[in-house]
Design a protein around this motif. Sequence first.
Motif, short mmCIF file in Angstrom:
data_model
loop_
_atom_site.label_atom_id
_atom_site.label_comp_id
_atom_site.label_asym_id
_atom_site.label_seq_id
_atom_site.Cartn_x
_atom_site.Cartn_y
_atom_site.Cartn_z
N ILE A 81 101.02 -15.37 24.75
CA ILE A 81 101.13 -15.85 23.37
C ILE A 81 101.32 -14.71 22.37
O ILE A 81 101.58 -14.97 21.19
CB ILE A 81 99.88 -16.68 22.98
CG1 ILE A 81 98.63 -15.80 22.99
CG2 ILE A 81 99.72 -17.88 23.88
CD1 ILE A 81 97.39 -16.52 22.48
N HIS A 82 101.24 -13.46 22.84
CA HIS A 82 101.32 -12.33 21.93
C HIS A 82 102.61 -12.27 21.11
O HIS A 82 102.57 -11.98 19.91
CB HIS A 82 101.12 -11.02 22.69
CG HIS A 82 101.02 -9.82 21.80
ND1 HIS A 82 102.13 -9.07 21.45
CD2 HIS A 82 99.97 -9.25 21.18
CE1 HIS A 82 101.75 -8.09 20.66
NE2 HIS A 82 100.45 -8.17 20.47
N SER A 123 102.10 -14.31 18.05
CA SER A 123 100.74 -14.30 17.52
C SER A 123 100.63 -13.73 16.11
O SER A 123 99.59 -13.89 15.47
CB SER A 123 99.82 -13.51 18.46
OG SER A 123 100.26 -12.16 18.56
N THR A 124 101.66 -13.06 15.61
CA THR A 124 101.63 -12.49 14.26
C THR A 124 102.88 -12.92 13.50
O THR A 124 103.92 -13.19 14.12
CB THR A 124 101.56 -10.96 14.30
OG1 THR A 124 102.75 -10.44 14.92
CG2 THR A 124 100.33 -10.49 15.09
#
Length: 203
Positions: free
Chosen positions: A36-37, A40-41
């Motif tokens: 999911i990284h 994620s931002t």
Amino acid sequence: MNDPKPLASVPLVLVADPASAHSSLPGIEGFYVGIIHPFSTPPQALLMIGLRLLAGGFKPAHARFLLVSFFVTSLAGLIFAIGFAEIDSMMFAMAFLACSTAALFPGKPTLLATLVIGLGAFLIGDASVPDDGPSQDRVFTMSGSMIGANLGLLYLVGICFLVGKHFTRPWVGISFRVIAAWLGAVSLLMLALSFSSTNLTTQ
């Protein structure tokens, strides 16, 4: 007469475990955090969606080439990990470029699209390098990041193709271009905010 309720809560306080606010996703670690990284931002999410809109504007044959280019350059970014100090600003700028290209020249300048997707993928790979820690944990996390980024882009482009296949009216393509233009504006605004916040912290 004193209220006995506060005294009754004392045993519960004594046996309570320490509270932890470090993990926003309890139970999801390592490989799954890596998956999911890439989304994620805000910088990574905008860049991934922008690259999807750009690649989705091409015919499937050329889109496959762009997906392969994304895989190769994202892996290169992970391996050679430069560790850019202003990587968030760079991703906002690249998201703006990707969205602008998707909105203005959908499916046309293949060389520019390949360059934008390659640079964007390199930044995604560079941002996927975890902090120092056990080598095995880092490998699992980075593997998850590569799978999450590449499968995420593949699914997003696939959704674009499915929509275009089942809805062939001209407004569909126009809608994608409008979405790309709006996301490009958001990316540019976020880029400006990142520069203003940096200037405030240095003063």
